[in-house]
Design an enzyme around this catalytic site. Sequence first.
Site, PDB file in Angstrom:
ATOM      1  N   GLY A  73      57.763  38.460  36.367  1.00 30.02           N
ATOM      2  CA  GLY A  73      57.270  39.897  36.296  1.00 30.02           C
ATOM      3  C   GLY A  73      55.783  40.126  36.434  1.00 30.02           C
ATOM      4  O   GLY A  73      55.283  41.129  35.785  1.00 30.02           O
ATOM      5  N   GLY A 114      48.737  32.090  33.233  1.00 30.54           N
ATOM      6  CA  GLY A 114      49.366  32.805  34.219  1.00 30.54           C
ATOM      7  C   GLY A 114      48.987  34.489  33.587  1.00 30.54           C
ATOM      8  O   GLY A 114      48.433  35.300  34.319  1.00 30.54           O
ATOM      9  N   ILE A 136      51.739  25.940  24.329  1.00 32.23           N
ATOM     10  CA  ILE A 136      51.687  24.774  23.440  1.00 32.23           C
ATOM     11  C   ILE A 136      51.177  23.494  24.301  1.00 32.23           C
ATOM     12  O   ILE A 136      50.892  22.510  23.880  1.00 32.23           O
ATOM     13  CB  ILE A 136      53.160  24.532  23.210  1.00 32.23           C
ATOM     14  CG1 ILE A 136      54.050  24.480  24.507  1.00 32.23           C
ATOM     15  CG2 ILE A 136      53.898  25.785  22.338  1.00 32.23           C
ATOM     16  CD1 ILE A 136      55.487  23.708  24.304  1.00 32.23           C
ATOM     17  N   ASP A 137      50.834  23.662  25.672  1.00 33.55           N
ATOM     18  CA  ASP A 137      50.664  22.672  26.578  1.00 33.55           C
ATOM     19  C   ASP A 137      49.063  22.379  26.142  1.00 33.55           C
ATOM     20  O   ASP A 137      48.747  21.409  26.678  1.00 33.55           O
ATOM     21  CB  ASP A 137      50.862  23.095  27.883  1.00 33.55           C
ATOM     22  CG  ASP A 137      52.038  23.086  28.352  1.00 33.55           C
ATOM     23  OD1 ASP A 137      53.022  22.712  27.709  1.00 33.55           O
ATOM     24  OD2 ASP A 137      52.434  23.450  29.538  1.00 33.55           O
ATOM     25  N   ARG A 172      67.731  -0.459  23.234  1.00 33.46           N
ATOM     26  CA  ARG A 172      67.616   0.288  24.353  1.00 33.46           C
ATOM     27  C   ARG A 172      65.981   1.046  24.724  1.00 33.46           C
ATOM     28  O   ARG A 172      65.283   0.850  23.962  1.00 33.46           O
ATOM     29  CB  ARG A 172      68.420   1.683  24.185  1.00 33.46           C
ATOM     30  CG  ARG A 172      69.939   1.564  24.324  1.00 33.46           C
ATOM     31  CD  ARG A 172      70.811   2.715  23.926  1.00 33.46           C
ATOM     32  NE  ARG A 172      72.061   2.455  24.091  1.00 33.46           N
ATOM     33  CZ  ARG A 172      73.110   3.084  23.377  1.00 33.46           C
ATOM     34  NH1 ARG A 172      72.820   4.040  22.323  1.00 33.46           N
ATOM     35  NH2 ARG A 172      74.435   2.991  23.605  1.00 33.46           N
ATOM     36  N   ARG A 181      53.258  20.761  31.800  1.00 35.31           N
ATOM     37  CA  ARG A 181      53.026  20.832  33.287  1.00 35.31           C
ATOM     38  C   ARG A 181      52.175  20.382  33.968  1.00 35.31           C
ATOM     39  O   ARG A 181      52.220  19.595  34.834  1.00 35.31           O
ATOM     40  CB  ARG A 181      53.136  22.532  33.625  1.00 35.31           C
ATOM     41  CG  ARG A 181      54.306  23.269  33.578  1.00 35.31           C
ATOM     42  CD  ARG A 181      54.133  24.675  34.057  1.00 35.31           C
ATOM     43  NE  ARG A 181      54.181  24.980  35.387  1.00 35.31           N
ATOM     44  CZ  ARG A 181      55.600  25.304  35.950  1.00 35.31           C
ATOM     45  NH1 ARG A 181      56.746  24.822  35.062  1.00 35.31           N
ATOM     46  NH2 ARG A 181      55.920  25.309  37.194  1.00 35.31           N
ATOM     47  N   GLU A 232      56.618  16.490  31.395  1.00 39.16           N
ATOM     48  CA  GLU A 232      57.452  16.898  32.469  1.00 39.16           C
ATOM     49  C   GLU A 232      56.827  17.033  33.758  1.00 39.16           C
ATOM     50  O   GLU A 232      57.318  17.032  34.790  1.00 39.16           O
ATOM     51  CB  GLU A 232      58.045  18.290  32.160  1.00 39.16           C
ATOM     52  CG  GLU A 232      56.778  19.255  31.802  1.00 39.16           C
ATOM     53  CD  GLU A 232      57.286  20.764  31.458  1.00 39.16           C
ATOM     54  OE1 GLU A 232      58.460  21.138  31.685  1.00 39.16           O
ATOM     55  OE2 GLU A 232      56.353  21.620  31.448  1.00 39.16           O
ATOM     56  N   LEU A 282      63.027  23.112  22.288  1.00 42.51           N
ATOM     57  CA  LEU A 282      62.826  22.944  20.845  1.00 42.51           C
ATOM     58  C   LEU A 282      61.274  23.118  20.521  1.00 42.51           C
ATOM     59  O   LEU A 282      60.861  23.220  19.512  1.00 42.51           O
ATOM     60  CB  LEU A 282      63.263  21.464  20.637  1.00 42.51           C
ATOM     61  CG  LEU A 282      64.524  21.243  20.018  1.00 42.51           C
ATOM     62  CD1 LEU A 282      64.967  19.704  19.707  1.00 42.51           C
ATOM     63  CD2 LEU A 282      64.918  21.873  18.833  1.00 42.51           C
ATOM     64  N   ARG A 284      58.960  24.764  21.515  1.00 43.76           N
ATOM     65  CA  ARG A 284      58.338  26.040  21.681  1.00 43.76           C
ATOM     66  C   ARG A 284      58.749  26.777  20.501  1.00 43.76           C
ATOM     67  O   ARG A 284      58.109  28.056  20.047  1.00 43.76           O
ATOM     68  CB  ARG A 284      58.769  26.633  22.737  1.00 43.76           C
ATOM     69  CG  ARG A 284      58.095  26.237  24.079  1.00 43.76           C
ATOM     70  CD  ARG A 284      57.528  27.223  24.990  1.00 43.76           C
ATOM     71  NE  ARG A 284      58.437  28.347  25.436  1.00 43.76           N
ATOM     72  CZ  ARG A 284      58.696  28.545  26.863  1.00 43.76           C
ATOM     73  NH1 ARG A 284      58.438  27.616  27.723  1.00 43.76           N
ATOM     74  NH2 ARG A 284      59.458  29.438  26.780  1.00 43.76           N
TER      75      ARG A 284
HETATM   76  O1  F6P Z   1      53.522  26.670  29.594  1.00 42.82           O
HETATM   77  C1  F6P Z   1      54.383  26.204  28.490  1.00 42.82           C
HETATM   78  C2  F6P Z   1      55.714  25.692  29.172  1.00 42.82           C
HETATM   79  O2  F6P Z   1      56.260  25.186  27.936  1.00 42.82           O
HETATM   80  C3  F6P Z   1      55.559  24.461  30.039  1.00 42.82           C
HETATM   81  O3  F6P Z   1      55.222  23.337  29.577  1.00 42.82           O
HETATM   82  C4  F6P Z   1      56.978  24.553  30.569  1.00 42.82           C
HETATM   83  O4  F6P Z   1      57.107  24.199  31.994  1.00 42.82           O
HETATM   84  C5  F6P Z   1      57.086  26.098  30.780  1.00 42.82           C
HETATM   85  O5  F6P Z   1      56.402  26.421  29.724  1.00 42.82           O
HETATM   86  C6  F6P Z   1      58.644  26.496  30.750  1.00 42.82           C
HETATM   87  O6  F6P Z   1      59.014  27.773  30.636  1.00 42.82           O
HETATM   88  P1  F6P Z   1      60.355  28.431  30.689  1.00 42.82           P
HETATM   89  O7  F6P Z   1      61.367  27.526  30.744  1.00 42.82           O
HETATM   90  O8  F6P Z   1      60.206  29.685  29.646  1.00 42.82           O
HETATM   91  O9  F6P Z   1      60.264  28.976  32.013  1.00 42.82           O
END
Ligand code: F6P
Length: 357
Positions: A73, A114, A136-137, A172, A181, A232, A282, A284
């Site tokens: 949004g 953003g 958090i990143d 393992r 990100r 990720e 988790l 967040r």
């Molecule tokens: O920007 C923080 C973050 O935790 C990123 O690492 C992740 O890609 C994203 O938010 C995921 O956000 P959502 O699942 O809320 O769209």
Amino acid sequence: MRVGILTGGGDCPALNAVIRAAVKTSIGYGWEVVGVEEGFDGLVHCRTRPLSTASVSGILHLGGTILGTSNAGDPFKYPVEENGRKVERDISDRVVENFHKLEIDALIVIGGDGSLGIAQKFFEKGVPLVGVPKTIDNDIGGTVITFGFDTAVNTARDALDKLHTTAESHRRVLAVEVMGRHAGWIAVHSGIAGGADVILIPEIPYDIEKVCESILEREKKGKHFSIVVVAEGAFPKGGSLTHRAVKEAGSEQRLGGVAERVAAEVTRLTGKESRVVVLGHLQRGGPPTTFDRVLGTRFGSAAARLVRKGLFGRMVALMPPDVDSVPIRDAIGQMKRVPLDNDILESARDMGISFGD
Ligand code: F6P
């Protein structure tokens, strides 16, 4: 003076600490405070509520945000349905009108890259606002650290402590996917603290052969298990990011699945059994750490002080030992990634940690 507060983007531990501090400081100045609900969407639909000292009582230790948030949004690229299709349209003028209609004199925007980018565009359209960096990143420029990062790292480190024993018992490879990100801060910090053997981050494209080499090297030394922490946003050399779903209009592309990919390749190339754990959201949630509560409180209070001084278009920032401010424009222009020439990576390598390069 009537001040509005909104939280935008993904939620993050200590958002409530920031809201509480901004509200208490503003009320201390004799101002009225309104909470804008669910990020910029609250300004699109004029959804606000008064915030008093009582409304922020007892929230310091709570994760999430009492105002709600959204990472979809963006009013400059707002998703609307046209002819049965979702398309993006610029409805920012309507938001500026609503801002005046709500009789808000200044806005405190607590958000990530953003939301701060959106805030900067509204500032350029004449909206008096200040920013508070949130993620958090830990990848926002201009500030040494953001609140929420410490809590997320602790959550990931705690998971690694637990996964260690099961990985060792079963001999393992455990691939643990953490958030990050564009930057590998969570992976690097939790990996070092949690004794990871391999850490894969977006800043260093990995070579799966090198990852396997270090796992097999451990085998030779009698270490029959390995912990691989994967951000990720990590991707193989010459390869691409792993996406979880197709991008929808108005929202960000979701990442996820790279740990699964790494684990499958490790098993194929080494013959070792592997398992995957995706920590996801988790990281967040949960009560913020002491560090994040203190930083959140300092940021929230400093944001109200910026408003009082009329320093609009600026974002509070930690520049130890002080909380100072920088232009939002400068902060969003420089993403803070893990520097490759910093001692943190060197020390990790000295500990025998592989970055897959
Ligand atoms: O920007 C923080 C973050 O935790 C990123 O690492 C992740 O890609 C994203 O938010 C995921 O956000 P959502 O699942 O809320 O769209």
